[in-house]
Design a protein around this motif. Structure first.
Motif, short mmCIF file in Angstrom:
data_model
loop_
_atom_site.label_atom_id
_atom_site.label_comp_id
_atom_site.label_asym_id
_atom_site.label_seq_id
_atom_site.Cartn_x
_atom_site.Cartn_y
_atom_site.Cartn_z
N TRP A 70 0.82 -1.21 0.00
CA TRP A 70 0.00 0.00 0.00
C TRP A 70 0.85 1.26 0.00
N ALA A 71 1.99 1.21 0.65
CA ALA A 71 2.89 2.37 0.65
C ALA A 71 3.34 2.67 -0.78
N GLU A 75 2.21 6.00 -3.37
CA GLU A 75 3.08 6.93 -4.08
C GLU A 75 2.42 7.38 -5.38
N VAL A 76 1.75 6.45 -6.05
CA VAL A 76 1.06 6.76 -7.30
C VAL A 76 -0.27 7.45 -7.02
N LEU A 77 -1.03 6.92 -6.09
CA LEU A 77 -2.36 7.44 -5.82
C LEU A 77 -2.36 8.84 -5.22
N ASP A 110 0.55 -7.19 -6.40
CA ASP A 110 0.82 -6.47 -7.63
C ASP A 110 0.45 -5.00 -7.45
N ASN A 111 1.38 -4.11 -7.73
CA ASN A 111 1.17 -2.68 -7.51
C ASN A 111 0.02 -2.14 -8.35
N ALA A 112 -0.07 -2.53 -9.60
CA ALA A 112 -1.14 -2.04 -10.48
C ALA A 112 -2.52 -2.44 -9.94
N LYS A 119 -8.14 3.24 -6.22
CA LYS A 119 -8.97 4.20 -6.96
C LYS A 119 -10.45 3.91 -6.75
N MET A 120 -10.81 2.64 -6.74
CA MET A 120 -12.21 2.26 -6.52
C MET A 120 -12.66 2.69 -5.12
#
Length: 138
Positions: A70-71, A75-77, A110-112, A119-120
């Motif tokens: 999750w960390a 970073e992306v979110l 998996d990060n993706a 996002k959901m």
């Protein structure tokens, strides 16, 4: 360590999924304070070694390691690192060592997929916040 996790996890969740910007901002402050405490705990417990318990990953490493996926997704979110080299250099280095372990690579989500799930969840909480705001206007 329990006190740190009881401080860190709720703040992290609210910083990510809080219903208002004020709630999120306050949670970020609490989360950064908790990370500072974790950094201090790592320094004291590791005694300069690579992991909390010394030369090899142990119980505390695995416990904190549960948030690594999750960390990285965060970073992306959210555009911010949970453990960064400026604010928490020991934890940032620890995380890189931890994710490099073969046993961790085998189970790290998996990060993706985490990003899409995140996002959901964020969309769900945004709908809740909008409904709450609409109800408060009545």
């Amino acid at each position: 360590m329990f006190a740190l996790s009881s401080q860190f996890m709720p703040a992290w969740q609210k910083a990510s999924l809080g219903l208002t910007e004020e709630e999120k901002a306050e949670a970020v402050k609490q989360m950064l304070a908790a990370i500072e405490n974790l950094e201090t705990a790592f320094k004291e417990l590791s005694k300069g070694k690579p992991f909390f318990g010394g030369d090899t990953a142990g119980y505390l490493d695995v416990t904190l390691g549960a948030v690594v996926g999750w960390a990285r997704a965060g970073e992306v979110l959210f555009g911010r690192k949970l453990f960064d080299a400026t604010r928490s250099p020991l934890l940032a280095a620890w995380m890189e060592r931890f994710v490099a372990l073969d046993a961790v690579k085998a189970v790290l989500p998996d990060n993706a997929e985490l990003i899409e799930y995140g996002k959901m969840r964020m969309a769900h909480y945004a709908k809740l916040a909008a409904a709450l705001a609409a109800a408060n206007k009545k």
